[in-house]
Design a protein around this motif. Structure first.
Motif, PDB file in Angstrom:
ATOM      1  N   VAL A 140       7.875   0.755   6.535  1.00 55.20           N
ATOM      2  CA  VAL A 140       7.378   1.073   4.906  1.00 55.20           C
ATOM      3  C   VAL A 140       6.576  -0.143   4.585  1.00 55.20           C
ATOM      4  CG1 VAL A 140       9.698   1.881   4.310  1.00 55.20           C
ATOM      5  CG2 VAL A 140       9.442  -0.404   4.047  1.00 55.20           C
ATOM      6  N   VAL A 141       5.984  -1.197   5.269  1.00 57.67           N
ATOM      7  CA  VAL A 141       5.117  -1.945   5.028  1.00 57.67           C
ATOM      8  C   VAL A 141       3.396  -1.452   5.138  1.00 57.67           C
ATOM      9  CG1 VAL A 141       3.942  -4.119   5.532  1.00 57.67           C
ATOM     10  CG2 VAL A 141       6.483  -3.882   5.753  1.00 57.67           C
ATOM     11  N   ALA A 142       2.712  -1.659   4.301  1.00 60.40           N
ATOM     12  CA  ALA A 142       1.633  -1.065   4.027  1.00 60.40           C
ATOM     13  C   ALA A 142       0.609  -1.416   5.348  1.00 60.40           C
ATOM     14  CB  ALA A 142       0.780  -1.543   2.873  1.00 60.40           C
ATOM     15  N   PRO A 143      -0.173  -0.506   5.924  1.00 56.43           N
ATOM     16  CA  PRO A 143      -0.814  -0.986   7.255  1.00 56.43           C
ATOM     17  C   PRO A 143      -1.684  -2.005   7.156  1.00 56.43           C
ATOM     18  CG  PRO A 143      -0.801   1.409   6.769  1.00 56.43           C
ATOM     19  CD  PRO A 143      -0.248   0.644   5.747  1.00 56.43           C
ATOM     20  N   VAL A 144      -2.430  -2.081   5.619  1.00 55.10           N
ATOM     21  CA  VAL A 144      -3.221  -3.326   5.306  1.00 55.10           C
ATOM     22  C   VAL A 144      -2.545  -4.791   5.491  1.00 55.10           C
ATOM     23  CG1 VAL A 144      -4.794  -4.233   3.556  1.00 55.10           C
ATOM     24  CG2 VAL A 144      -4.447  -1.617   3.945  1.00 55.10           C
ATOM     25  N   ALA A 145      -1.297  -4.647   5.043  1.00 53.35           N
ATOM     26  CA  ALA A 145      -0.409  -5.786   5.013  1.00 53.35           C
ATOM     27  C   ALA A 145      -0.007  -6.214   6.329  1.00 53.35           C
ATOM     28  CB  ALA A 145       0.746  -5.787   4.082  1.00 53.35           C
ATOM     29  N   VAL A 146       0.013  -5.441   7.361  1.00 49.03           N
ATOM     30  CA  VAL A 146       0.657  -5.389   8.641  1.00 49.03           C
ATOM     31  C   VAL A 146      -0.686  -6.189   9.511  1.00 49.03           C
ATOM     32  CG1 VAL A 146       1.108  -4.489  10.816  1.00 49.03           C
ATOM     33  CG2 VAL A 146       2.308  -3.689   8.519  1.00 49.03           C
ATOM     34  N   SER A 147      -1.923  -5.503   9.320  1.00 48.78           N
ATOM     35  CA  SER A 147      -3.177  -5.846   9.927  1.00 48.78           C
ATOM     36  C   SER A 147      -3.460  -7.403   9.592  1.00 48.78           C
ATOM     37  CB  SER A 147      -4.406  -4.945   9.411  1.00 48.78           C
ATOM     38  OG  SER A 147      -4.151  -3.500  10.011  1.00 48.78           O
ATOM     39  N   ILE A 148      -3.354  -7.614   8.035  1.00 47.90           N
ATOM     40  CA  ILE A 148      -3.731  -9.089   7.725  1.00 47.90           C
ATOM     41  C   ILE A 148      -2.617 -10.178   8.475  1.00 47.90           C
ATOM     42  CG2 ILE A 148      -3.584 -10.708   5.534  1.00 47.90           C
ATOM     43  CD1 ILE A 148      -4.539  -8.286   4.047  1.00 47.90           C
ATOM     44  N   ILE A 149      -1.415  -9.633   8.269  1.00 46.22           N
ATOM     45  CA  ILE A 149      -0.451 -10.660   9.096  1.00 46.22           C
ATOM     46  C   ILE A 149      -0.799 -10.665  10.671  1.00 46.22           C
ATOM     47  CG2 ILE A 149       1.893 -10.937   9.681  1.00 46.22           C
ATOM     48  CD1 ILE A 149       2.684  -9.589   7.050  1.00 46.22           C
ATOM     49  N   PHE A 150      -1.083  -9.776  11.312  1.00 44.75           N
ATOM     50  CA  PHE A 150      -1.247  -9.793  12.576  1.00 44.75           C
ATOM     51  C   PHE A 150      -2.686 -10.507  12.921  1.00 44.75           C
ATOM     52  CE2 PHE A 150       2.568  -7.243  12.822  1.00 44.75           C
ATOM     53  CZ  PHE A 150       3.045  -7.511  14.310  1.00 44.75           C
ATOM     54  N   GLY A 151      -3.589 -10.259  11.998  1.00 43.44           N
ATOM     55  CA  GLY A 151      -4.770 -10.864  12.166  1.00 43.44           C
ATOM     56  C   GLY A 151      -4.696 -12.404  11.920  1.00 43.44           C
ATOM     57  N   ARG A 152      -3.803 -13.024  11.319  1.00 41.34           N
ATOM     58  CA  ARG A 152      -3.525 -14.389  11.244  1.00 41.34           C
ATOM     59  C   ARG A 152      -2.637 -14.954  12.692  1.00 41.34           C
ATOM     60  NH1 ARG A 152      -6.540 -13.306   8.016  1.00 41.34           N
ATOM     61  NH2 ARG A 152      -6.593 -13.997   5.861  1.00 41.34           N
ATOM     62  N   LEU A 153      -1.910 -13.886  13.308  1.00 42.20           N
ATOM     63  CA  LEU A 153      -1.146 -14.231  14.074  1.00 42.20           C
ATOM     64  C   LEU A 153      -2.378 -14.218  15.697  1.00 42.20           C
ATOM     65  CD1 LEU A 153       1.881 -12.179  13.849  1.00 42.20           C
ATOM     66  CD2 LEU A 153       1.748 -14.652  13.785  1.00 42.20           C
ATOM     67  N   PHE A 154      -2.974 -13.199  15.517  1.00 43.70           N
ATOM     68  CA  PHE A 154      -3.889 -13.396  16.760  1.00 43.70           C
ATOM     69  C   PHE A 154      -5.368 -13.760  16.570  1.00 43.70           C
ATOM     70  CE2 PHE A 154      -0.896  -9.975  17.478  1.00 43.70           C
ATOM     71  CZ  PHE A 154      -0.151 -10.255  19.063  1.00 43.70           C
ATOM     72  N   ALA A 155      -5.472 -14.796  15.682  1.00 45.81           N
ATOM     73  CA  ALA A 155      -6.811 -15.429  15.344  1.00 45.81           C
ATOM     74  C   ALA A 155      -7.116 -16.192  16.511  1.00 45.81           C
ATOM     75  CB  ALA A 155      -6.724 -16.251  14.036  1.00 45.81           C
ATOM     76  N   ASP A 156      -8.232 -16.154  16.970  1.00 48.90           N
ATOM     77  CA  ASP A 156      -9.067 -16.680  17.959  1.00 48.90           C
ATOM     78  C   ASP A 156      -8.931 -18.449  17.995  1.00 48.90           C
ATOM     79  OD1 ASP A 156      -9.398 -14.353  19.042  1.00 48.90           O
ATOM     80  OD2 ASP A 156     -11.987 -14.469  18.418  1.00 48.90           O
ATOM     81  N   GLN A 157      -9.153 -18.703  16.979  1.00 47.93           N
ATOM     82  CA  GLN A 157      -9.081 -20.334  16.642  1.00 47.93           C
ATOM     83  C   GLN A 157      -7.772 -21.041  16.162  1.00 47.93           C
ATOM     84  OE1 GLN A 157     -12.566 -21.605  14.687  1.00 47.93           O
ATOM     85  NE2 GLN A 157     -13.930 -20.782  16.069  1.00 47.93           N
ATOM     86  N   ASN A 191       3.161  -0.831  17.513  1.00 47.28           N
ATOM     87  CA  ASN A 191       4.709  -1.008  17.958  1.00 47.28           C
ATOM     88  C   ASN A 191       5.547  -1.784  16.846  1.00 47.28           C
ATOM     89  OD1 ASN A 191       4.154  -0.154  20.645  1.00 47.28           O
ATOM     90  ND2 ASN A 191       3.671  -1.802  21.390  1.00 47.28           N
ATOM     91  N   TYR A 192       5.046  -2.652  16.041  1.00 49.77           N
ATOM     92  CA  TYR A 192       5.823  -3.129  15.147  1.00 49.77           C
ATOM     93  C   TYR A 192       5.838  -1.974  13.916  1.00 49.77           C
ATOM     94  CZ  TYR A 192       6.723  -5.979  10.880  1.00 49.77           C
ATOM     95  OH  TYR A 192       7.215  -6.422   9.936  1.00 49.77           O
ATOM     96  N   ARG A 193       4.907  -1.300  13.705  1.00 52.43           N
ATOM     97  CA  ARG A 193       4.980  -0.385  12.652  1.00 52.43           C
ATOM     98  C   ARG A 193       5.986   0.752  12.898  1.00 52.43           C
ATOM     99  NH1 ARG A 193       0.307   2.423  10.067  1.00 52.43           N
ATOM    100  NH2 ARG A 193       2.105   2.995   8.660  1.00 52.43           N
ATOM    101  N   TRP A 194       5.876   1.211  14.210  1.00 54.24           N
ATOM    102  CA  TRP A 194       6.558   2.622  14.216  1.00 54.24           C
ATOM    103  C   TRP A 194       7.814   2.382  15.347  1.00 54.24           C
ATOM    104  CZ3 TRP A 194       5.069   6.752  11.875  1.00 54.24           C
ATOM    105  CH2 TRP A 194       3.744   6.733  11.236  1.00 54.24           C
TER     106      TRP A 194
END
Length: 343
Positions: A140-157, A191-194
């Motif tokens: 039920v979490v919005a895809p935009v919110a999931v992408s922002i969270i995982f973008g911080r998790l998988f940031a390069d630096q 995988n996290y979403r579905w």
């Protein structure tokens, strides 16, 4: 003295017609209601499907054989030229490879983890409703919110994943620079979403399995693992096929996670994680502005989904089949024949 007897109408005469004429309007209406009402009840679905499904599919096929620009509209009829242009484009094949790679990294672990979580939730747990509702929260979490969270998790630096890797003495991973690493990062979002959604579907199927089968297995001395593979998996075969097919369709049409993994670009500087749907988006609204070639991409993706979906259906049906093998059938036939001969 002759006795007059009533004459019976021969078969094929007009007696049934006269009888039907005598029926009133309400009786004829009742007959039509019995015949047509089932179709009227299911007609809203087919009407909605024809409007939102079949018509766009047919119209996309019409657009794909024309020179159709975003600003100029419909142009000349070009036949299969748009398909030839798409198949000759190297970025299309790279996007197709990225799509298949992300699909494998997302769909296969997703189904395995979902069925495992469903098996754990099917046990006698305390606060079972809480845990079952908890696995649905990522869906039920919005895809935009999931992408922002995982973008911080998988940031390069400054990403959390790289920080943990550096803590244990490992080098950082270029999640946005390495092709396979970016596919794993995007697949983790999928995988996290579905995963929880599919777990609840599996759980509903497991709840419908008769408990007498498990009781008989316990009496025979079967453990939890043996019960799962010998009873649970064969009983939920149809659900496994359904989840695999829907995961296949969703995995090959992935767009949100890929587009938001790097909102600035379309699949990275080298198109390392550009999927086919993102390539379609770039063809229609990017630099090319060609709706004809974009429609050709959509139809090629549609055919690919149909082929892979059929392959998954056949493979999953064979793997999860509960029927006896040919050898066991031959053994049972031989045993039956022997017993009859002894009798």
């Amino acid at each position: 003295m002759a006795v007059l007897t009533p004459q019976r109408s021969a078969p094929g005469s007009g007696a049934p017609q006269r009888e039907s004429r005598r029926l009133g309007f309400s009786q004829r209406l009742g007959r039509w209601d019995v015949k047509l009402s089932p179709y009227l009840y299911i007609s809203p679905f087919f009407i909605l499907f024809a409007v939102t499904g079949l018509f766009p599919l047919a119209y996309t096929a019409f657009v794909s054989v024309h020179e159709w620009s975003l600003l100029g509209g419909q142009g000349e009829f070009v036949g299969l030229q748009n398909f030839a242009d798409v198949l000759a484009h190297p970025t299309f094949w790279k996007s197709l490879g990225n799509t298949l790679s992300i699909f494998v990294f997302s769909s296969v672990p997703q189904v395995i983890m979902a069925i495992t979580i469903a098996a754990l939730l099917d046990q006698n747990l305390r606060s079972a409703t809480f845990w079952r509702m908890g696995v649905l929260i990522p869906y039920v979490v919005a895809p935009v919110a999931v992408s922002i969270i995982f973008g911080r998790l998988f940031a390069d630096q400054y990403g959390l994943i790289n920080s943990l890797l550096n803590t244990i003495g490992l080098d950082s991973i270029a999640w946005h620079g390495d092709r396979i690493a970016s596919h794993i990062a995007i697949a983790s979002m999928v995988n996290y979403r579905w995963m929880g959604y599919n777990a609840l579907i599996f759980l509903a199927a497991m709840q419908a399995v008769p408990r007498e089968l498990y009781e008989a297995a316990v009496i025979d001395g079967a453990g939890r693992v043996r019960q799962f593979f010998s009873i649970t998996v064969p009983q939920i075969r149809a659900t496994i096929i359904f989840v695999v097919i829907t995961s296949t369709i969703g995995g090959l049409q992935i767009f949100d996670e890929v587009r938001l993994f790097d909102p600035i670009g379309l699949g990275g500087p080298d198109r390392n994680w550009m999927t086919t749907v993102v390539f379609l988006y770039d063809t229609a609204w990017g630099n090319q502005h060609s709706l004809g070639r974009a429609s050709a991409v959509a139809w090629l993706l549609f055919l690919l989904i149909v082929l892979i979906g059929l392959a998954n259906f056949l493979i999953t049906r064979r793997i999860s089949s509960a029927g006896p093998t040919k050898k066991s059938k031959r053994k049972s036939t031989t045993t039956t024949t022997t017993s009859r001969g002894d009798a």
